[in-house]
Design a protein around this motif. Sequence first.
Motif, PDB file in Angstrom:
ATOM      1  N   GLU A 232     -47.756 -83.355 -53.050  1.00 17.94           N
ATOM      2  CA  GLU A 232     -47.016 -83.732 -51.855  1.00 17.94           C
ATOM      3  C   GLU A 232     -46.592 -82.498 -51.066  1.00 17.94           C
ATOM      4  O   GLU A 232     -46.322 -81.436 -51.636  1.00 17.94           O
ATOM      5  CB  GLU A 232     -45.789 -84.572 -52.211  1.00 17.94           C
ATOM      6  N   ILE A 233     -46.558 -82.645 -49.759  1.00 12.97           N
ATOM      7  CA  ILE A 233     -46.105 -81.589 -48.851  1.00 12.97           C
ATOM      8  C   ILE A 233     -45.042 -82.185 -47.931  1.00 12.97           C
ATOM      9  O   ILE A 233     -45.339 -83.107 -47.164  1.00 12.97           O
ATOM     10  CB  ILE A 233     -47.269 -81.034 -48.012  1.00 12.97           C
ATOM     11  N   PRO A 234     -43.813 -81.699 -47.999  1.00 13.35           N
ATOM     12  CA  PRO A 234     -42.771 -82.223 -47.107  1.00 13.35           C
ATOM     13  C   PRO A 234     -43.012 -81.809 -45.661  1.00 13.35           C
ATOM     14  O   PRO A 234     -43.511 -80.711 -45.389  1.00 13.35           O
ATOM     15  CB  PRO A 234     -41.481 -81.601 -47.662  1.00 13.35           C
ATOM     16  N   VAL A 235     -42.654 -82.691 -44.746  1.00 16.70           N
ATOM     17  CA  VAL A 235     -42.803 -82.448 -43.310  1.00 16.70           C
ATOM     18  C   VAL A 235     -41.437 -82.614 -42.651  1.00 16.70           C
ATOM     19  O   VAL A 235     -40.722 -83.580 -42.943  1.00 16.70           O
ATOM     20  CB  VAL A 235     -43.800 -83.435 -42.669  1.00 16.70           C
ATOM     21  N   MET A 299     -33.936 -82.129 -52.563  1.00 13.10           N
ATOM     22  CA  MET A 299     -33.063 -82.917 -53.435  1.00 13.10           C
ATOM     23  C   MET A 299     -32.065 -82.050 -54.196  1.00 13.10           C
ATOM     24  O   MET A 299     -31.178 -82.557 -54.866  1.00 13.10           O
ATOM     25  CB  MET A 299     -33.912 -83.704 -54.439  1.00 13.10           C
ATOM     26  N   ALA A 300     -32.191 -80.722 -54.045  1.00 15.83           N
ATOM     27  CA  ALA A 300     -31.258 -79.821 -54.725  1.00 15.83           C
ATOM     28  C   ALA A 300     -29.987 -79.586 -53.917  1.00 15.83           C
ATOM     29  O   ALA A 300     -29.098 -78.873 -54.367  1.00 15.83           O
ATOM     30  CB  ALA A 300     -31.937 -78.482 -55.016  1.00 15.83           C
ATOM     31  N   LEU A 301     -29.883 -80.190 -52.740  1.00 15.61           N
ATOM     32  CA  LEU A 301     -28.713 -80.002 -51.888  1.00 15.61           C
ATOM     33  C   LEU A 301     -28.043 -81.325 -51.573  1.00 15.61           C
ATOM     34  O   LEU A 301     -28.687 -82.359 -51.452  1.00 15.61           O
ATOM     35  CB  LEU A 301     -29.104 -79.328 -50.566  1.00 15.61           C
ATOM     36  N   ASN A 302     -26.729 -81.248 -51.412  1.00 16.60           N
ATOM     37  CA  ASN A 302     -25.939 -82.380 -50.949  1.00 16.60           C
ATOM     38  C   ASN A 302     -24.953 -81.854 -49.913  1.00 16.60           C
ATOM     39  O   ASN A 302     -24.362 -80.791 -50.105  1.00 16.60           O
ATOM     40  CB  ASN A 302     -25.202 -83.035 -52.115  1.00 16.60           C
ATOM     41  N   VAL A 303     -24.788 -82.576 -48.808  1.00 13.98           N
ATOM     42  CA  VAL A 303     -23.924 -82.084 -47.759  1.00 13.98           C
ATOM     43  C   VAL A 303     -23.045 -83.217 -47.236  1.00 13.98           C
ATOM     44  O   VAL A 303     -23.497 -84.354 -47.090  1.00 13.98           O
ATOM     45  CB  VAL A 303     -24.743 -81.452 -46.612  1.00 13.98           C
ATOM     46  N   LEU A 327     -33.389 -77.688 -58.468  1.00 12.34           N
ATOM     47  CA  LEU A 327     -34.011 -76.598 -57.723  1.00 12.34           C
ATOM     48  C   LEU A 327     -35.487 -76.449 -58.053  1.00 12.34           C
ATOM     49  O   LEU A 327     -36.327 -76.264 -57.176  1.00 12.34           O
ATOM     50  CB  LEU A 327     -33.285 -75.276 -58.002  1.00 12.34           C
ATOM     51  N   SER A 328     -35.838 -76.531 -59.329  1.00 14.34           N
ATOM     52  CA  SER A 328     -37.230 -76.330 -59.734  1.00 14.34           C
ATOM     53  C   SER A 328     -38.134 -77.480 -59.291  1.00 14.34           C
ATOM     54  O   SER A 328     -39.357 -77.332 -59.238  1.00 14.34           O
ATOM     55  CB  SER A 328     -37.316 -76.169 -61.258  1.00 14.34           C
ATOM     56  N   LYS A 329     -37.538 -78.635 -58.958  1.00 15.51           N
ATOM     57  CA  LYS A 329     -38.329 -79.803 -58.551  1.00 15.51           C
ATOM     58  C   LYS A 329     -38.550 -79.845 -57.043  1.00 15.51           C
ATOM     59  O   LYS A 329     -39.281 -80.707 -56.553  1.00 15.51           O
ATOM     60  CB  LYS A 329     -37.610 -81.090 -58.975  1.00 15.51           C
ATOM     61  N   SER A 330     -37.927 -78.946 -56.322  1.00 16.99           N
ATOM     62  CA  SER A 330     -37.940 -79.013 -54.867  1.00 16.99           C
ATOM     63  C   SER A 330     -38.999 -78.098 -54.277  1.00 16.99           C
ATOM     64  O   SER A 330     -39.252 -77.001 -54.780  1.00 16.99           O
ATOM     65  CB  SER A 330     -36.571 -78.624 -54.310  1.00 16.99           C
ATOM     66  N   LYS A 331     -39.611 -78.566 -53.180  1.00 21.16           N
ATOM     67  CA  LYS A 331     -40.570 -77.766 -52.432  1.00 21.16           C
ATOM     68  C   LYS A 331     -39.961 -77.393 -51.087  1.00 21.16           C
ATOM     69  O   LYS A 331     -39.141 -78.102 -50.545  1.00 21.16           O
ATOM     70  CB  LYS A 331     -41.875 -78.537 -52.226  1.00 21.16           C
ATOM     71  N   GLY A 332     -40.439 -76.275 -50.562  1.00 20.04           N
ATOM     72  CA  GLY A 332     -39.912 -75.833 -49.270  1.00 20.04           C
ATOM     73  C   GLY A 332     -38.642 -75.013 -49.437  1.00 20.04           C
ATOM     74  O   GLY A 332     -38.067 -74.907 -50.526  1.00 20.04           O
TER      75      GLY A 332
END
Length: 359
Positions: A232-235, A299-303, A327-332
């Motif tokens: 997957e590639i986030p856009v 998904m490593a951030l919450n605001v 963090l390790s599961k996140s791309k970008g």
Amino acid sequence: MKRVLSLIFIFCAITVMVNAQPQISFDSKSQNIGYILWRNPVTVKYSFTNTGDKPLAISNVTVSCGCMEADWTKEPVPAGGKGEVTAVYDAEAIGKFYREVGVYCNASNLPVYLDFSGEVTADPKDYSFTHEFGFGAIRTNKDEIVFDDVNKGDKPQFEILVANTSNKAYSPVLMHLPPYLTAKAEPEVLGSQKNGKITVTLHTDKLPKLGITRTTVFLSRFMGDKVNSENEIPVSVVLLPDFSLLSEQQKLNPPVAEISTTSLDYLGLKPKQKKSQTVVITNKGKSNLEILDLQVFTMALNVKVNKHIIKPGESAKMKVTVLAGNLSKSKGKPRVLMITNDPNNPKITININADIVNE
């Protein structure tokens, strides 16, 4: 008395005419493009805005050597409009390089100089230099697709370099594209140890809303291939608000967003730690500041923000939490993006620097 007033009017008009002029402001004047493959020409793009109050015209763009070709926006750019200067480097010489581009325009008596640097590598099979990210046997130079600061009607493009490291031919394709994205692979079939590119075009007229739009596409080996989290590639797309219909009163009394920091460090986190920091948003303007959209890109951030409408002279608090376990599961690149109704600063980005210390 009438004569005096007439003279004052003429003097003011001449003063305005003298002060009115175009101004060219580049997003970046210097770029490091990293490693590129020998004899694989690369295109370097420089985006600019006419921040003056008269049309901006580029008369010529010069290059520092015969290894380059330049192109630029030929039509006059109106006040507030955007344009582009491009330089194509032929990559015929192996080793490190530094090249300059000179832009001649009616905003300056002297040329505005741009530059880029990098290194040409001769080994076509070692794609780790030029294609950092792996999607199975396909490697790319990007792990996310980002369209920042676009306006309605624009059709910007995003280029992804792809390389086939397997021993058989693949046809790299982006699957599950939304209606506002199209993609073209060149060449359509990549032979073993060959490289090419995928050009993604954004059709802003088909975007569902102003502000931030996010989705996910999948880089596959052929149409109909399996899709999962590994390919997957986030856009992300940032469609800026349209301020062209503001009244004179609104233009004279805009909100002004001021933020306490645009970068947060979360260093030395434990693997399952949650850590929060606070960012203060202050309205220094003369009308209400509205937070129109607020999103994170991982998904490593919450605001969370305690209010979305900030009166003149008041502030809001934004709580940014990093979830180290994700963090390790996140791309970008981890970041927070906020869209406001401040006509001079509608987009605010908070970059997140985080790492984990193994116990």
